[in-house]
Scaffold this active site. Structure first.
Site, PDB file in Angstrom:
ATOM      1  N   ASP A  67    -115.775-115.532 -67.684  1.00  0.00           N
ATOM      2  CA  ASP A  67    -115.844-115.580 -66.231  1.00  0.00           C
ATOM      3  C   ASP A  67    -116.955-114.687 -65.689  1.00  0.00           C
ATOM      4  O   ASP A  67    -117.510-113.854 -66.404  1.00  0.00           O
ATOM      5  CB  ASP A  67    -114.483-115.164 -65.627  1.00  0.00           C
ATOM      6  CG  ASP A  67    -113.820-114.014 -66.381  1.00  0.00           C
ATOM      7  OD1 ASP A  67    -114.543-113.219 -66.995  1.00  0.00           O
ATOM      8  OD2 ASP A  67    -112.592-113.925 -66.362  1.00  0.00           O
ATOM      9  N   ASN A 136    -100.544-109.373 -63.645  1.00  0.00           N
ATOM     10  CA  ASN A 136     -99.783-110.495 -63.069  1.00  0.00           C
ATOM     11  C   ASN A 136     -99.757-111.708 -64.003  1.00  0.00           C
ATOM     12  O   ASN A 136     -99.334-112.780 -63.610  1.00  0.00           O
ATOM     13  CB  ASN A 136    -100.371-110.886 -61.709  1.00  0.00           C
ATOM     14  CG  ASN A 136    -101.818-111.385 -61.820  1.00  0.00           C
ATOM     15  OD1 ASN A 136    -102.360-111.496 -62.915  1.00  0.00           O
ATOM     16  ND2 ASN A 136    -102.430-111.691 -60.691  1.00  0.00           N
ATOM     17  N   HIS A 138    -102.437-113.200 -65.391  1.00  0.00           N
ATOM     18  CA  HIS A 138    -103.600-114.101 -65.384  1.00  0.00           C
ATOM     19  C   HIS A 138    -104.359-114.006 -66.706  1.00  0.00           C
ATOM     20  O   HIS A 138    -104.366-112.965 -67.362  1.00  0.00           O
ATOM     21  CB  HIS A 138    -104.529-113.856 -64.185  1.00  0.00           C
ATOM     22  CG  HIS A 138    -105.317-112.593 -64.209  1.00  0.00           C
ATOM     23  ND1 HIS A 138    -105.492-111.787 -63.104  1.00  0.00           N
ATOM     24  CD2 HIS A 138    -106.031-111.974 -65.197  1.00  0.00           C
ATOM     25  CE1 HIS A 138    -106.263-110.764 -63.418  1.00  0.00           C
ATOM     26  NE2 HIS A 138    -106.595-110.845 -64.679  1.00  0.00           N
ATOM     27  N   GLU A 143    -105.344-117.457 -61.985  1.00  0.00           N
ATOM     28  CA  GLU A 143    -104.343-116.608 -61.327  1.00  0.00           C
ATOM     29  C   GLU A 143    -103.012-117.367 -61.201  1.00  0.00           C
ATOM     30  O   GLU A 143    -102.995-118.600 -61.177  1.00  0.00           O
ATOM     31  CB  GLU A 143    -104.835-116.219 -59.928  1.00  0.00           C
ATOM     32  CG  GLU A 143    -106.118-115.387 -59.923  1.00  0.00           C
ATOM     33  CD  GLU A 143    -105.879-113.907 -60.188  1.00  0.00           C
ATOM     34  OE1 GLU A 143    -104.780-113.542 -60.666  1.00  0.00           O
ATOM     35  OE2 GLU A 143    -106.804-113.118 -59.918  1.00  0.00           O
TER      36      GLU A 143
HETATM   37  C1  F6R Z   1    -112.032-110.561 -67.954  1.00  0.00           C
HETATM   38  C2  F6R Z   1    -110.859-111.383 -67.725  1.00  0.00           C
HETATM   39  C3  F6R Z   1    -109.592-110.847 -67.170  1.00  0.00           C
HETATM   40  C4  F6R Z   1    -109.110-109.585 -67.892  1.00  0.00           C
HETATM   41  C5  F6R Z   1    -107.824-109.075 -67.241  1.00  0.00           C
HETATM   42  C6  F6R Z   1    -107.388-107.751 -67.836  1.00  0.00           C
HETATM   43  O1  F6R Z   1    -113.108-111.332 -68.446  1.00  0.00           O
HETATM   44  O2  F6R Z   1    -110.960-112.543 -67.961  1.00  0.00           O
HETATM   45  O3  F6R Z   1    -108.599-111.838 -67.254  1.00  0.00           O
HETATM   46  O4  F6R Z   1    -108.887-109.854 -69.246  1.00  0.00           O
HETATM   47  O5  F6R Z   1    -108.009-108.918 -65.862  1.00  0.00           O
HETATM   48  O6  F6R Z   1    -108.294-106.758 -67.471  1.00  0.00           O
HETATM   49  P1  F6R Z   1    -108.249-105.311 -68.143  1.00  0.00           P
HETATM   50  O7  F6R Z   1    -108.563-105.502 -69.579  1.00  0.00           O
HETATM   51  O8  F6R Z   1    -109.310-104.535 -67.418  1.00  0.00           O
HETATM   52  O9  F6R Z   1    -106.872-104.785 -67.914  1.00  0.00           O
END
Ligand code: F6R
Length: 240
Positions: A67, A136, A138, A143
């Site tokens: 992303d 959450n 995702h 989301e």
């Molecule tokens: C990042 C991504 C997000 C993260 C998620 C967890 O490329 O796709 O889904 O994996 O937000 O983020 P952290 O690792 O910072 O807790």
């Protein structure tokens, strides 16, 4: 789904690096799907250390990131491109010409989203997709919601994700409100998925992998439908 609980974040990072290094040794020109955020940073450091020690060569892999924020200029220090350069591509010797991101700079979202999925297919598909998970539930920026989207797409970020990601920006006002993300089908097309779960605040997301439901209100639960998923989680995320 194979879930392994390891002592701490360091053990998770080491095991993730072992898994990626084993694939690269077997298939030096493999395609890796990569994630940003705090979770994979230890694994990236571990891989870069192995490259520096001459134990591993990542120069022939091709990468596709999950992303990118939208709008986001390529040279913005908060961009995921920049994050990946600093944390993996430069220290691990991955040529930038072999790295790919969804385009967060253009207004022609639909065209570029389709092109991203087509580019992954044209490269031969992703051999191993690395994932983190949001508090959450995702995955990438898919989301929680009433329905999930299959292909790469533009999506608004939830308030909880904006708050969680504010730590990478000067303030939460500066966090872009949208992102371009691989969709569930893009992620599911990967041959293997490696999901890393580190820390107490991911407890609820990890626990949802132990019941039998698939729930769009917790997108990570859809990974139960994929035939080859390994979850590496730490004790902190597992413990009650
Ligand atoms: C990042 C991504 C997000 C993260 C998620 C967890 O490329 O796709 O889904 O994996 O937000 O983020 P952290 O690792 O910072 O807790």
């Amino acid at each position: 789904m194979n879930i392994r609980i390891l002592a701490d974040g360091e053990a998770v990072s080491r095991a993730a690096a072992d898994c990626i290094a084993a694939l690269v040794r077997e298939k030096p020109d493999c395609r890796l799907g990569l994630a940003t955020g705090s979770t994979p940073v230890g694994a990236y450091r571990n891989l870069a250390d192995r490259v520096r020690a001459g134990e591993l060569d990542l120069s022939r892999v091709t990468t596709f990131n999950l992303d990118e924020y939208q709008p986001m200029a390529e040279d913005n220090p908060a961009s995921y491109r920049r994050f990946m350069r600093e944390n993996l591509f430069d220290p691990a010797g991955i040529p930038l010409s072999r790295t790919h991101f969804p385009d967060g700079s253009t207004a022609d979202e639909n065209g570029t989203c389709r092109e991203y999925d087509a580019a992954i297919r044209a490269a031969g598909g992703i051999d191993l997709q690395l994932l983190g998970v949001g508090r959450n539930g995702h995955i990438a920026f898919n989301e929680p919601g009433a329905a999930l989207v299959a292909p790469t797409h533009l999506t608004p970020l939830t308030e909880s994700t904006i708050r969680a990601n504010a730590r990478f920006f000067a303030s939460s006002d500066e966090v872009p409100r949208s992102a371009v993300t691989m969709g569930m089908a893009t992620i599911f097309a990967a041959r293997r998925i490696l999901l890393l779960i580190i820390g107490r605040d991911k407890h609820d997301a990890l626990r949802r992998l132990y019941d039998d439901t698939v729930d769009p209100a917790c997108p990570v639960t859809f990974l139960k439908l994929h035939p080859d998923v390994t979850v590496l989680a730490d004790e902190a995320a597992y413990a009650d």
